[in-house]
Write a protein that holds these residues in place. Structure first.
Motif, PDB file in Angstrom:
ATOM      1  N   GLN A  85       0.814  -1.220   0.000  1.00  0.00           N
ATOM      2  CA  GLN A  85       0.000   0.000   0.000  1.00  0.00           C
ATOM      3  C   GLN A  85       0.844   1.264   0.000  1.00  0.00           C
ATOM      4  O   GLN A  85       0.463   2.260  -0.617  1.00  0.00           O
ATOM      5  N   ASP A  86       2.010   1.247   0.666  1.00  0.00           N
ATOM      6  CA  ASP A  86       2.849   2.450   0.670  1.00  0.00           C
ATOM      7  C   ASP A  86       3.384   2.742  -0.742  1.00  0.00           C
ATOM      8  O   ASP A  86       3.493   3.896  -1.141  1.00  0.00           O
ATOM      9  N   LEU A  87       3.679   1.701  -1.514  1.00  0.00           N
ATOM     10  CA  LEU A  87       4.127   1.897  -2.891  1.00  0.00           C
ATOM     11  C   LEU A  87       2.982   2.439  -3.743  1.00  0.00           C
ATOM     12  O   LEU A  87       3.174   3.350  -4.553  1.00  0.00           O
ATOM     13  N   ILE A  88       1.790   1.911  -3.573  1.00  0.00           N
ATOM     14  CA  ILE A  88       0.625   2.415  -4.308  1.00  0.00           C
ATOM     15  C   ILE A  88       0.410   3.891  -3.978  1.00  0.00           C
ATOM     16  O   ILE A  88       0.152   4.704  -4.876  1.00  0.00           O
ATOM     17  N   ALA A  89       0.530   4.254  -2.716  1.00  0.00           N
ATOM     18  CA  ALA A  89       0.355   5.658  -2.311  1.00  0.00           C
ATOM     19  C   ALA A  89       1.416   6.560  -2.940  1.00  0.00           C
ATOM     20  O   ALA A  89       1.104   7.652  -3.434  1.00  0.00           O
ATOM     21  N   ARG A  90       2.672   6.104  -2.941  1.00  0.00           N
ATOM     22  CA  ARG A  90       3.741   6.906  -3.558  1.00  0.00           C
ATOM     23  C   ARG A  90       3.540   7.024  -5.064  1.00  0.00           C
ATOM     24  O   ARG A  90       3.754   8.079  -5.660  1.00  0.00           O
ATOM     25  N   TYR A  91       3.110   5.936  -5.685  1.00  0.00           N
ATOM     26  CA  TYR A  91       2.837   5.940  -7.120  1.00  0.00           C
ATOM     27  C   TYR A  91       1.710   6.922  -7.446  1.00  0.00           C
ATOM     28  O   TYR A  91       1.800   7.701  -8.387  1.00  0.00           O
ATOM     29  N   ARG A  92       0.681   6.868  -6.656  1.00  0.00           N
ATOM     30  CA  ARG A  92      -0.446   7.782  -6.878  1.00  0.00           C
ATOM     31  C   ARG A  92      -0.008   9.232  -6.705  1.00  0.00           C
ATOM     32  O   ARG A  92      -0.383  10.103  -7.487  1.00  0.00           O
ATOM     33  N   GLU A  93       0.794   9.484  -5.694  1.00  0.00           N
ATOM     34  CA  GLU A  93       1.307  10.843  -5.453  1.00  0.00           C
ATOM     35  C   GLU A  93       2.109  11.344  -6.654  1.00  0.00           C
ATOM     36  O   GLU A  93       1.945  12.484  -7.106  1.00  0.00           O
ATOM     37  N   GLN A  94       2.968  10.491  -7.195  1.00  0.00           N
ATOM     38  CA  GLN A  94       3.772  10.886  -8.350  1.00  0.00           C
ATOM     39  C   GLN A  94       2.919  11.053  -9.610  1.00  0.00           C
ATOM     40  O   GLN A  94       3.173  11.943 -10.428  1.00  0.00           O
ATOM     41  N   SER A  95       1.910  10.210  -9.762  1.00  0.00           N
ATOM     42  CA  SER A  95       0.988  10.340 -10.898  1.00  0.00           C
ATOM     43  C   SER A  95       0.269  11.683 -10.843  1.00  0.00           C
ATOM     44  O   SER A  95       0.177  12.393 -11.847  1.00  0.00           O
ATOM     45  N   LYS A  96      -0.235  12.014  -9.678  1.00  0.00           N
ATOM     46  CA  LYS A  96      -0.925  13.297  -9.516  1.00  0.00           C
ATOM     47  C   LYS A  96       0.028  14.463  -9.762  1.00  0.00           C
ATOM     48  O   LYS A  96      -0.344  15.453 -10.396  1.00  0.00           O
ATOM     49  N   ALA A  97       1.250  14.340  -9.280  1.00  0.00           N
ATOM     50  CA  ALA A  97       2.235  15.410  -9.483  1.00  0.00           C
ATOM     51  C   ALA A  97       2.529  15.595 -10.970  1.00  0.00           C
ATOM     52  O   ALA A  97       2.628  16.730 -11.456  1.00  0.00           O
ATOM     53  N   PHE A  98       2.659  14.485 -11.703  1.00  0.00           N
ATOM     54  CA  PHE A  98       2.925  14.592 -13.134  1.00  0.00           C
ATOM     55  C   PHE A  98       1.779  15.302 -13.843  1.00  0.00           C
ATOM     56  O   PHE A  98       1.993  16.240 -14.610  1.00  0.00           O
ATOM     57  N   PHE A  99       0.561  14.861 -13.608  1.00  0.00           N
ATOM     58  CA  PHE A  99      -0.570  15.432 -14.335  1.00  0.00           C
ATOM     59  C   PHE A  99      -0.927  16.833 -13.858  1.00  0.00           C
ATOM     60  O   PHE A  99      -1.652  17.550 -14.550  1.00  0.00           O
ATOM     61  N   ALA A 100      -0.371  17.248 -12.724  1.00  0.00           N
ATOM     62  CA  ALA A 100      -0.566  18.622 -12.245  1.00  0.00           C
ATOM     63  C   ALA A 100       0.441  19.593 -12.873  1.00  0.00           C
ATOM     64  O   ALA A 100       0.304  20.814 -12.717  1.00  0.00           O
ATOM     65  N   LEU A 101       1.444  19.067 -13.581  1.00  0.00           N
ATOM     66  CA  LEU A 101       2.423  19.935 -14.231  1.00  0.00           C
ATOM     67  C   LEU A 101       1.727  20.831 -15.256  1.00  0.00           C
ATOM     68  O   LEU A 101       0.687  20.451 -15.815  1.00  0.00           O
ATOM     69  N   PRO A 102       2.309  21.982 -15.545  1.00  0.00           N
ATOM     70  CA  PRO A 102       1.749  22.818 -16.613  1.00  0.00           C
ATOM     71  C   PRO A 102       1.728  22.051 -17.937  1.00  0.00           C
ATOM     72  O   PRO A 102       2.604  21.235 -18.219  1.00  0.00           O
ATOM     73  N   HIS A 103       0.728  22.309 -18.734  1.00  0.00           N
ATOM     74  CA  HIS A 103       0.558  21.616 -20.008  1.00  0.00           C
ATOM     75  C   HIS A 103       1.815  21.708 -20.878  1.00  0.00           C
ATOM     76  O   HIS A 103       2.216  20.729 -21.508  1.00  0.00           O
ATOM     77  N   GLU A 104       2.443  22.863 -20.892  1.00  0.00           N
ATOM     78  CA  GLU A 104       3.649  23.059 -21.703  1.00  0.00           C
ATOM     79  C   GLU A 104       4.762  22.107 -21.272  1.00  0.00           C
ATOM     80  O   GLU A 104       5.530  21.620 -22.096  1.00  0.00           O
ATOM     81  N   GLU A 105       4.870  21.841 -19.977  1.00  0.00           N
ATOM     82  CA  GLU A 105       5.899  20.940 -19.460  1.00  0.00           C
ATOM     83  C   GLU A 105       5.615  19.498 -19.893  1.00  0.00           C
ATOM     84  O   GLU A 105       6.515  18.763 -20.289  1.00  0.00           O
ATOM     85  N   LYS A 106       4.358  19.098 -19.833  1.00  0.00           N
ATOM     86  CA  LYS A 106       3.991  17.741 -20.249  1.00  0.00           C
ATOM     87  C   LYS A 106       4.191  17.566 -21.758  1.00  0.00           C
ATOM     88  O   LYS A 106       4.596  16.493 -22.209  1.00  0.00           O
ATOM     89  N   LEU A 107       3.939  18.611 -22.530  1.00  0.00           N
ATOM     90  CA  LEU A 107       4.106  18.517 -23.984  1.00  0.00           C
ATOM     91  C   LEU A 107       5.551  18.267 -24.391  1.00  0.00           C
ATOM     92  O   LEU A 107       5.804  17.754 -25.485  1.00  0.00           O
ATOM     93  N   LYS A 108       6.507  18.586 -23.530  1.00  0.00           N
ATOM     94  CA  LYS A 108       7.917  18.297 -23.827  1.00  0.00           C
ATOM     95  C   LYS A 108       8.161  16.788 -23.902  1.00  0.00           C
ATOM     96  O   LYS A 108       9.159  16.346 -24.458  1.00  0.00           O
TER      97      LYS A 108
END
Length: 187
Positions: A85-108
């Protein structure tokens, strides 16, 4: 399919689901894709989300359950998978952080005709644009996550391309956590 392909699909799907806040325990799925919380439960046009328990199922029963869920509902929830569960929580946290990036950053990190791995937000289903963002990645040709900055090297490319991770300056823990999660799914 090989376990890496199945794991890749699972990881990709999970990143998509995490980004859309869909990984809370699920009990129902709307036919229309929208749950109207203003309606009574009896009025909500929904279907049960299949739950596949990996504990104690024989391989034939498990395969039948997965095939049925995929061919009727299109997805399922897995229990007793053994991922901490701790790995799932860390994975979810990183997923949310990625998709919260500005659109321009993700487009790179946008995938393209020569590389199917990376970020995208322009997928079509039945000639209509989906309302989702996704980040696709998978194990490299060398079968090693420990590679230099240039994942595009010929030694790392698979048939579907090469990984494009955000830099450590942008998301310091992203690569380490998502690859750890990928490996846990493949175990």
């Amino acid at each position: 399919p090989c376990s890496a392909c199945v794991t890749s699909w699972h990881t990709i799907s999970t990143l998509r689901a995490h980004a859309n806040g869909m990984m809370e325990p699920a009990t129902r799925m709307p036919r229309s894709g929208i749950i109207n919380d203003d309606k009574d439960e009896k009025d909500n046009d929904s279907l049960a989300v299949p739950i596949i328990d990996l504990y104690g199922n024989n391989h034939h029963e498990l395969a039948r359950s997965v095939a049925e869920a995929c061919s009727t509902i299109g997805f399922f929830q897995v229990t007793n998978h053994g991922i901490p569960q701790d790995l799932i929580a860390r994975y979810r946290e990183q997923s949310k952080a990625f998709f919260a990036l500005p659109h321009e950053e993700k487009l790179k990190l946008k995938r393209n005709q020569s590389n199917a791995r990376g970020y995208f937000d322009d997928e079509l289903t039945k000639q209509r644009r989906d309302w989702k963002e996704a980040f696709d990645f998978g194990i490299s040709k060398s079968r090693s996550w420990v590679v230099g900055e240039n994942d595009a090297s010929i030694e790392q490319q698979c048939l579907d391309g090469f990984n494009q991770f955000p830099s450590e300056e942008i998301l310091p823990e992203f690569r380490a956590v998502v690859t750890e999660y990928f490996d846990a799914c493949a175990a």
